[in-house]
Design a protein around this motif. Structure first.
Motif, PDB file in Angstrom:
ATOM      1  N   ARG A  85      12.647  -5.200   7.253  1.00  0.00           N
ATOM      2  CA  ARG A  85      13.807  -4.921   7.403  1.00  0.00           C
ATOM      3  C   ARG A  85      14.344  -3.508   6.917  1.00  0.00           C
ATOM      4  N   GLN A  86      13.545  -3.068   5.849  1.00  0.00           N
ATOM      5  CA  GLN A  86      13.513  -1.834   5.136  1.00  0.00           C
ATOM      6  C   GLN A  86      12.607  -1.006   6.110  1.00  0.00           C
ATOM      7  N   GLN A  87      13.134   0.038   6.923  1.00  0.00           N
ATOM      8  CA  GLN A  87      12.323   0.762   7.909  1.00  0.00           C
ATOM      9  C   GLN A  87      11.176   1.478   7.356  1.00  0.00           C
ATOM     10  N   SER A  88      11.173   1.778   6.075  1.00  0.00           N
ATOM     11  CA  SER A  88      10.108   2.452   5.235  1.00  0.00           C
ATOM     12  C   SER A  88       8.852   1.579   4.894  1.00  0.00           C
ATOM     13  N   VAL A  89       9.015   0.222   5.293  1.00  0.00           N
ATOM     14  CA  VAL A  89       7.885  -0.629   4.941  1.00  0.00           C
ATOM     15  C   VAL A  89       7.494  -1.540   6.191  1.00  0.00           C
ATOM     16  N   VAL A  90       6.310  -1.604   6.247  1.00  0.00           N
ATOM     17  CA  VAL A  90       5.772  -2.404   7.642  1.00  0.00           C
ATOM     18  C   VAL A  90       4.815  -3.465   6.865  1.00  0.00           C
ATOM     19  N   SER A  91       4.684  -4.523   7.765  1.00  0.00           N
ATOM     20  CA  SER A  91       3.970  -5.643   7.771  1.00  0.00           C
ATOM     21  C   SER A  91       2.373  -5.111   7.923  1.00  0.00           C
ATOM     22  N   VAL A  92       1.391  -5.476   7.102  1.00  0.00           N
ATOM     23  CA  VAL A  92      -0.023  -4.958   7.489  1.00  0.00           C
ATOM     24  C   VAL A  92      -0.886  -5.982   7.806  1.00  0.00           C
ATOM     25  N   PHE A  93      -1.551  -5.736   8.924  1.00  0.00           N
ATOM     26  CA  PHE A  93      -2.750  -6.833   9.376  1.00  0.00           C
ATOM     27  C   PHE A  93      -3.796  -6.581   8.493  1.00  0.00           C
ATOM     28  N   SER A  94      -4.535  -5.117   8.246  1.00  0.00           N
ATOM     29  CA  SER A  94      -5.761  -4.800   7.595  1.00  0.00           C
ATOM     30  C   SER A  94      -5.604  -3.444   7.222  1.00  0.00           C
ATOM     31  N   ALA A  95      -6.471  -3.081   6.011  1.00  0.00           N
ATOM     32  CA  ALA A  95      -6.478  -1.739   5.443  1.00  0.00           C
ATOM     33  C   ALA A  95      -7.715  -1.291   4.992  1.00  0.00           C
ATOM     34  N   VAL A  96      -7.861  -0.097   4.601  1.00  0.00           N
ATOM     35  CA  VAL A  96      -9.100   0.643   4.276  1.00  0.00           C
ATOM     36  C   VAL A  96      -8.744   1.261   2.919  1.00  0.00           C
ATOM     37  N   GLY A  97      -9.558   1.015   1.872  1.00  0.00           N
ATOM     38  CA  GLY A  97      -9.146   1.774   0.453  1.00  0.00           C
ATOM     39  C   GLY A  97      -8.257   0.884  -0.512  1.00  0.00           C
ATOM     40  N   SER A  98      -8.585   1.326  -1.716  1.00  0.00           N
ATOM     41  CA  SER A  98      -7.978   0.493  -2.645  1.00  0.00           C
ATOM     42  C   SER A  98      -7.379   1.457  -3.809  1.00  0.00           C
ATOM     43  N   TYR A  99      -7.152   2.716  -3.524  1.00  0.00           N
ATOM     44  CA  TYR A  99      -6.908   3.843  -4.386  1.00  0.00           C
ATOM     45  C   TYR A  99      -5.446   3.911  -4.848  1.00  0.00           C
ATOM     46  N   ALA A 100      -4.447   3.302  -4.162  1.00  0.00           N
ATOM     47  CA  ALA A 100      -2.988   3.243  -4.366  1.00  0.00           C
ATOM     48  C   ALA A 100      -2.346   2.388  -4.070  1.00  0.00           C
ATOM     49  N   TYR A 101      -1.826   1.167  -4.594  1.00  0.00           N
ATOM     50  CA  TYR A 101      -1.095   0.052  -4.057  1.00  0.00           C
ATOM     51  C   TYR A 101      -0.397  -0.562  -5.236  1.00  0.00           C
ATOM     52  N   PHE A 102       0.737  -1.557  -4.994  1.00  0.00           N
ATOM     53  CA  PHE A 102       1.535  -2.138  -5.926  1.00  0.00           C
ATOM     54  C   PHE A 102       0.712  -3.733  -5.679  1.00  0.00           C
ATOM     55  N   PHE A 161       0.826  -1.135  -0.090  1.00  0.00           N
ATOM     56  CA  PHE A 161      -0.054   0.077  -0.083  1.00  0.00           C
ATOM     57  C   PHE A 161       1.078   1.316   0.181  1.00  0.00           C
ATOM     58  N   LEU A 162       0.483   2.188  -0.928  1.00  0.00           N
ATOM     59  CA  LEU A 162       1.000   3.470  -0.687  1.00  0.00           C
ATOM     60  C   LEU A 162       0.129   4.591  -0.109  1.00  0.00           C
ATOM     61  N   SER A 163      -1.167   4.132   0.314  1.00  0.00           N
ATOM     62  CA  SER A 163      -2.004   4.777   1.163  1.00  0.00           C
ATOM     63  C   SER A 163      -2.105   4.716   2.429  1.00  0.00           C
ATOM     64  N   GLY A 164      -2.933   5.498   3.246  1.00  0.00           N
ATOM     65  CA  GLY A 164      -2.952   5.419   4.651  1.00  0.00           C
ATOM     66  C   GLY A 164      -4.277   4.403   5.188  1.00  0.00           C
ATOM     67  N   ASP A 165      -4.568   4.651   6.510  1.00  0.00           N
ATOM     68  CA  ASP A 165      -5.693   3.888   7.060  1.00  0.00           C
ATOM     69  C   ASP A 165      -5.338   2.603   6.973  1.00  0.00           C
ATOM     70  N   TYR A 166      -4.154   2.078   7.677  1.00  0.00           N
ATOM     71  CA  TYR A 166      -3.852   0.809   7.777  1.00  0.00           C
ATOM     72  C   TYR A 166      -3.467   0.215   8.971  1.00  0.00           C
ATOM     73  N   TRP A 167      -3.623  -0.874   9.769  1.00  0.00           N
ATOM     74  CA  TRP A 167      -3.239  -1.491  10.576  1.00  0.00           C
ATOM     75  C   TRP A 167      -1.949  -2.319  10.623  1.00  0.00           C
ATOM     76  N   TYR A 168      -0.928  -1.882  11.308  1.00  0.00           N
ATOM     77  CA  TYR A 168       0.609  -2.756  10.868  1.00  0.00           C
ATOM     78  C   TYR A 168       0.750  -3.511  12.065  1.00  0.00           C
ATOM     79  N   LEU A 169       1.733  -4.464  11.685  1.00  0.00           N
ATOM     80  CA  LEU A 169       2.206  -5.427  12.786  1.00  0.00           C
ATOM     81  C   LEU A 169       3.491  -5.199  13.164  1.00  0.00           C
TER      82      LEU A 169
END
Length: 257
Positions: free
Chosen positions: A138-155, A126-134
């Motif tokens: 290793r790369q500090q700018s990336v988190v592992s996500v539990f769940s999220a809201v929205g589908s407007y910007a993601y790889f 996800f490049l968007s906000g509104d997500y819950w992460y665990l």
């Protein structure tokens, strides 16, 4: 870095939105932009919806029928996944056509996509906000996500696209990420996030019109009711320990608190 395959969902009639997106992304030459013709739900016949969408399973999951706009949105995102699989690209960036950039997208060039979107594991980033992460990767700018809201910007990588398209008749909203997790898709996100939905813009408005949101537990299956309570509890716990990346609202092109 190689140019990033980028699919922007845009209804054929939404010419102003297309011009808006062209202007918004003009500076980012590393994005290889392709417009994907969005599916306009209200133009789908009842027989076409019944053939392509599982209404009974949808009712068990949400306790309500999806609007024609929601169904069209789900079909539109699947069109992007099919388009990705028709190419040799390992992954693609999916954008809806009413986004707002919160930060410079050039920051994407510092990410190691070959590692983050490794096709040995189905992955959405996800490049968007509104997500819950665990936890942080290793790369500090990336988190592992539990769940999220929205589908407007993601790889999404090819492996994840194949998993999602393995469901021949979808029964879910485009951003029901918990469904995808059951298929083995792992969720990640860039933190802090880069892109927001630009809601209630005078210029754009909304193409997904509906009078219902969320779920109605009274009509859901017991399994889905239990899952909804478990998910809600986990979200509350993660929010309580500060593991919620809340988006900033952008209304009429202005950031509001």
């Amino acid at each position: 870095m190689n140019r990033i395959q980028t699919y922007i969902i845009n209804l054929e009639k939404s010419v102003v939105r297309k011009e808006y997106m062209n202007d918004l992304l003009r500076a980012y030459s590393f994005l290889d932009i392709h417009y994907v013709k969005g599916v306009e739900g209200k133009k789908l016949s009842e027989s076409e919806i019944s053939e392509r969408f599982d209404k009974d399973r949808c009712l068990k999951r949400y306790g309500r029928a999806l609007s024609l706009g929601e169904i069209g949105c789900t079909f539109s995102h699947r069109e992007c996944y099919e388009k990705l699989l028709s190419t040799s690209s390992d992954y693609a960036l999916i954008l809806e056509d009413d986004i707002h950039l919160m930060r410079d997208l050039s920051e994407l060039q510092s990410l190691s996509f070959d590692n983050i979107l490794d096709n040995s594991k189905p992955t959405i980033l996800f490049l968007s906000g509104d997500y819950w992460y665990l936890n942080h990767e290793r790369q500090q700018s990336v988190v592992s996500v539990f769940s999220a809201v929205g589908s407007y910007a993601y790889f999404i990588n090819r492996a994840a696209a194949k998993c999602i398209l393995s469901i021949k008749r979808p029964y879910y909203t485009a951003d029901d990420w918990m469904v995808y997790k059951t298929l083995g898709v792992r969720l990640k996100a860039v933190r802090p996030y880069l892109i927001d939905a630009n809601v209630d813009m005078d210029l754009l408005g909304s193409d997904v019109l509906q009078d219902q949101w969320g779920i109605n537990r009274k009509l859901m299956s017991c399994k889905n009711v239990l899952e909804s309570y478990t998910t809600a509890l986990m979200k509350r716990v993660l929010s309580g320990i500060g593991h919620f990346e809340s988006k900033i609202r952008v209304i009429n092109n202005k950031v509001v608190s």
